[in-house]
Design a protein around this motif. Structure first.
Motif, mmCIF file in Angstrom:
data_model
loop_
_atom_site.group_PDB
_atom_site.id
_atom_site.type_symbol
_atom_site.label_atom_id
_atom_site.label_comp_id
_atom_site.label_asym_id
_atom_site.label_seq_id
_atom_site.Cartn_x
_atom_site.Cartn_y
_atom_site.Cartn_z
ATOM 1 N N THR A 1 -2.398 -16.874 14.173
ATOM 2 C CA THR A 1 -2.001 -15.509 14.465
ATOM 3 C C THR A 1 -0.828 -15.120 13.585
ATOM 4 N N VAL A 2 -0.672 -13.829 13.418
ATOM 5 C CA VAL A 2 0.449 -13.261 12.683
ATOM 6 C C VAL A 2 0.912 -12.042 13.462
ATOM 7 N N SER A 3 2.204 -11.890 13.602
ATOM 8 C CA SER A 3 2.764 -10.735 14.295
ATOM 9 C C SER A 3 3.480 -9.838 13.305
ATOM 10 N N LEU A 4 3.342 -8.543 13.513
ATOM 11 C CA LEU A 4 4.026 -7.545 12.698
ATOM 12 C C LEU A 4 4.698 -6.544 13.620
ATOM 13 N N LEU A 5 5.853 -6.079 13.226
ATOM 14 C CA LEU A 5 6.483 -4.968 13.928
ATOM 15 C C LEU A 5 5.893 -3.679 13.369
ATOM 16 N N ILE A 6 5.734 -2.705 14.237
ATOM 17 C CA ILE A 6 5.204 -1.430 13.779
ATOM 18 C C ILE A 6 6.322 -0.417 13.683
ATOM 19 N N PRO A 7 6.204 0.506 12.766
ATOM 20 C CA PRO A 7 5.053 0.729 11.893
ATOM 21 C C PRO A 7 5.024 -0.263 10.734
ATOM 22 N N ALA A 8 3.843 -0.729 10.423
ATOM 23 C CA ALA A 8 3.633 -1.655 9.302
ATOM 24 C C ALA A 8 2.835 -0.924 8.226
ATOM 25 N N THR A 9 3.164 -1.200 6.998
ATOM 26 C CA THR A 9 2.436 -0.592 5.881
ATOM 27 C C THR A 9 1.139 -1.357 5.633
ATOM 28 N N ASP A 10 0.249 -0.747 4.867
ATOM 29 C CA ASP A 10 -0.992 -1.431 4.503
ATOM 30 C C ASP A 10 -0.697 -2.726 3.753
ATOM 31 N N ASP A 11 0.303 -2.696 2.865
ATOM 32 C CA ASP A 11 0.666 -3.912 2.128
ATOM 33 C C ASP A 11 1.134 -5.018 3.065
ATOM 34 N N GLN A 12 1.911 -4.675 4.076
ATOM 35 C CA GLN A 12 2.372 -5.669 5.052
ATOM 36 C C GLN A 12 1.201 -6.225 5.852
ATOM 37 N N ILE A 13 0.265 -5.358 6.201
ATOM 38 C CA ILE A 13 -0.910 -5.794 6.962
ATOM 39 C C ILE A 13 -1.771 -6.735 6.110
ATOM 40 N N ILE A 14 -1.993 -6.379 4.856
ATOM 41 C CA ILE A 14 -2.787 -7.225 3.963
ATOM 42 C C ILE A 14 -2.112 -8.579 3.772
ATOM 43 N N THR A 15 -0.797 -8.578 3.583
ATOM 44 C CA THR A 15 -0.055 -9.836 3.449
ATOM 45 C C THR A 15 -0.225 -10.686 4.705
ATOM 46 N N ALA A 16 -0.138 -10.058 5.854
ATOM 47 C CA ALA A 16 -0.312 -10.790 7.113
ATOM 48 C C ALA A 16 -1.725 -11.353 7.231
ATOM 49 N N LEU A 17 -2.725 -10.563 6.878
ATOM 50 C CA LEU A 17 -4.113 -11.039 6.930
ATOM 51 C C LEU A 17 -4.310 -12.233 6.002
ATOM 52 N N ASN A 18 -3.677 -12.180 4.847
ATOM 53 C CA ASN A 18 -3.816 -13.281 3.881
ATOM 54 C C ASN A 18 -3.108 -14.555 4.334
ATOM 55 N N ARG A 21 -5.242 -18.394 8.852
ATOM 56 C CA ARG A 21 -6.082 -19.534 8.470
ATOM 57 C C ARG A 21 -7.491 -19.112 8.099
ATOM 58 N N ILE A 22 -7.936 -18.003 8.676
ATOM 59 C CA ILE A 22 -9.301 -17.535 8.392
ATOM 60 C C ILE A 22 -9.365 -16.645 7.151
ATOM 61 N N ALA A 23 -8.262 -16.488 6.426
ATOM 62 C CA ALA A 23 -8.239 -15.619 5.239
ATOM 63 C C ALA A 23 -9.380 -15.913 4.262
ATOM 64 N N PRO A 24 -9.691 -17.186 3.987
ATOM 65 C CA PRO A 24 -10.817 -17.439 3.072
ATOM 66 C C PRO A 24 -12.134 -16.852 3.573
ATOM 67 N N MET A 25 -12.331 -16.820 4.873
ATOM 68 C CA MET A 25 -13.563 -16.250 5.423
ATOM 69 C C MET A 25 -13.596 -14.737 5.223
ATOM 70 N N LEU A 26 -12.430 -14.093 5.288
ATOM 71 C CA LEU A 26 -12.369 -12.646 5.092
ATOM 72 C C LEU A 26 -12.693 -12.271 3.650
ATOM 73 N N GLN A 27 -12.386 -13.151 2.730
ATOM 74 C CA GLN A 27 -12.569 -12.876 1.311
ATOM 75 C C GLN A 27 -13.943 -13.308 0.791
ATOM 76 N N GLY A 28 -14.774 -13.804 1.670
ATOM 77 C CA GLY A 28 -16.089 -14.306 1.285
ATOM 78 C C GLY A 28 -16.037 -15.818 1.250
#
Length: 84
Positions: A1-18, A21-28
């Motif tokens: 899991t990753v936690s972000l304080l809001i409001p979060a920018t798209d760049d912050q969200i993408i960084t968190a998604l990356n 652990r499942i990031a490789p699955m999101l990227q194919g």
């Protein structure tokens, strides 16, 4: 899991998604196509916008799972708990 304080920018969200652990699955993964990152960002931003707009009346928000496909991101289950 990753936690972000809001409001979060798209760049912050993408960084968190990356950082997930499942990031490789999101990227194919193993020949499967990547998920639709724009759809994931739209879903997260919609929840974020709702939370900000109703911040005085919300105690908790949870979406689990968020089903992510090459074409869409769909909340399969959501919990919205109002504060009293």
């Amino acid at each position: 899991t990753v936690s972000l304080l809001i409001p979060a920018t798209d760049d912050q969200i993408i960084t968190a998604l990356n950082r997930l652990r499942i990031a490789p699955m999101l990227q194919g993964y193993r020949g499967k196509p990547a998920v639709n990152l724009s759809a994931i960002l739209r879903a997260i931003n919609a929840v974020q916008d709702f939370t900000i707009a109703h911040r005085d009346n919300l105690q908790e928000i949870e979406i689990n799972p968020l089903l992510c496909t090459p074409t869409d991101a769909i909340a399969a289950d959501a919990l919205l708990r109002r504060s009293l």
